[in-house]
Design an enzyme around this catalytic site. Structure first.
Site, short mmCIF file in Angstrom:
data_model
loop_
_atom_site.label_atom_id
_atom_site.label_comp_id
_atom_site.label_asym_id
_atom_site.label_seq_id
_atom_site.Cartn_x
_atom_site.Cartn_y
_atom_site.Cartn_z
N ASP A 6 0.86 -1.18 0.00
CA ASP A 6 0.00 0.00 0.00
C ASP A 6 0.90 1.23 0.00
O ASP A 6 1.53 1.55 1.01
CB ASP A 6 -0.91 -0.01 1.23
CG ASP A 6 -1.72 1.27 1.36
OD1 ASP A 6 -2.21 1.77 0.32
OD2 ASP A 6 -1.86 1.79 2.49
N GLY A 8 1.45 4.97 0.12
CA GLY A 8 0.84 6.23 0.52
C GLY A 8 1.80 7.38 0.32
O GLY A 8 2.97 7.19 -0.02
N ASN A 9 1.33 8.58 0.57
CA ASN A 9 2.17 9.76 0.39
C ASN A 9 3.32 9.83 1.40
O ASN A 9 4.37 10.38 1.09
CB ASN A 9 1.32 11.02 0.49
CG ASN A 9 0.41 11.19 -0.72
OD1 ASN A 9 0.88 11.41 -1.83
ND2 ASN A 9 -0.89 11.07 -0.49
N ILE A 12 5.08 3.54 2.68
CA ILE A 12 4.67 2.34 1.97
C ILE A 12 4.51 1.26 3.03
O ILE A 12 5.44 1.00 3.80
CB ILE A 12 5.70 1.89 0.92
CG1 ILE A 12 6.03 3.03 -0.03
CG2 ILE A 12 5.17 0.68 0.16
CD1 ILE A 12 7.21 2.71 -0.96
N ALA A 103 -7.19 4.66 -4.09
CA ALA A 103 -7.10 3.20 -3.94
C ALA A 103 -7.08 2.79 -2.47
O ALA A 103 -7.63 1.75 -2.10
CB ALA A 103 -5.85 2.69 -4.66
N ASP A 104 -6.44 3.60 -1.63
CA ASP A 104 -6.37 3.27 -0.20
C ASP A 104 -7.75 3.28 0.44
O ASP A 104 -8.07 2.42 1.27
CB ASP A 104 -5.42 4.23 0.53
CG ASP A 104 -5.78 5.70 0.33
OD1 ASP A 104 -6.52 6.03 -0.62
OD2 ASP A 104 -5.30 6.54 1.10
N ASP A 123 -9.32 6.88 8.44
CA ASP A 123 -7.95 6.55 8.04
C ASP A 123 -7.06 7.75 8.38
O ASP A 123 -7.12 8.79 7.74
CB ASP A 123 -7.89 6.24 6.55
CG ASP A 123 -6.56 5.62 6.13
OD1 ASP A 123 -5.54 5.93 6.77
OD2 ASP A 123 -6.55 4.84 5.16
N THR A 177 6.82 25.49 25.22
CA THR A 177 6.43 25.56 23.81
C THR A 177 6.20 24.18 23.21
O THR A 177 5.21 23.95 22.50
CB THR A 177 7.52 26.30 23.00
OG1 THR A 177 7.66 27.63 23.51
CG2 THR A 177 7.14 26.37 21.52
#
Length: 250
Positions: A6, A8-9, A12, A103-104, A123, A177
């Protein structure tokens, strides 16, 4: 054994399956400027954990799809199956333009429909997707910036804010912070998930609908949510496995 991939951006996700279950999975950072040969050098030790004789790929990053497809062909003599036109999914896409559905997300719905006839699927990846599916029909979704994207946007647009690790702080109200930023991004993401679940339920009118979460950041965010959410880490790969079986058995 088959190999599920799979793409992804951000990552993988690879999984090895005997067609009954996923035996092993691992994540690898998505790198868009690598050749097929470079990917082979980077992945060889992991891919060699199991012997596999077929590959199916789900991807939202075409340039990486091409590199991995060539790698599997050149080094493993396997012609990868690519999720897209020509492969049966068993899912009807009830949307304005079916070609735009990632597709995901299709894999997520296939995976979820193994367990429930209707569900909300969340997701938590590069983008956060909220999907409503019923009886193997993708009914629509909502997409928002993912947790990591929100953090990057905050840091890049505020000169005095540092890059920080995405870990959960001890309290919502921070006193430095880093903890303040972690709180805002992480607790803020959990609150968004809770809020979106409630809005979707109000819209569809099904108060007890199952909610399933997956994605790289689901392990971090789901425990902080107030709604009942079922966490399935490999839901996308499970859906991809079901799609593979639909096509090899046809």
């Amino acid at each position: 054994m088959i190999l599920l991939a799979d793409i992804g951006n951000s990552n993988i996700v690879f999984g090895f399956s005997d067609l009954k279950e996923i035996k092993k999975s691992f994540r690898f950072k998505t790198i868009t400027n690598k050749t097929s040969d470079e990917y082979y050098i980077l992945l060889k030790s992991l891919l060699d954990l199991f012997s596999f004789d077929d590959v199916i790929i789900s991807s939202v990053v075409p340039i990486v799809t091409s590199a991995l497809k060539k790698m599997f062909k050149d080094y493993y003599n396997i012609e990868s199956k690519i999720l897209g036109p020509g492969l049966k999914t068993g899912i009807q896409l009830k949307v304005d333009d079916p070609k735009t559905v990632g597709a995901d997300m299709i894999c997520d719905v296939v995976g979820a429909m193994k367990y429930y006839s209707e569900a909300i699927i969340i997701d938590l990846g590069t983008a956060t997707k909220y999907i409503h599916a019923k009886n193997n029909v993708f009914l629509g979704c909502s997409i928002s910036p993912g947790v990591a994207i929100s953090m990057k946007a905050l840091v890049s647009n505020a000169a005095l804010l540092p890059n920080i690790e995405l870990i959960c702080p001890k309290k919502v109200i921070g006193t430095n912070t880093i903890s303040c930023m972690q709180s805002g991004v992480i607790f803020g993401a959990a609150s968004q998930v809770d809020g979106m679940i409630e809005r979707i339920i109000d819209e569809i009118g099904i108060p007890n609908i199952p909610v399933i979460a997956t994605g790289g950041l689901s392990t971090l965010i789901v425990p902080l949510c107030k709604n009942k959410i079922e966490h399935r880490e490999n839901l996308t790969l499970l859906g991809l496995l079901e799609i593979y079986k639909k096509n090899v058995e046809a």
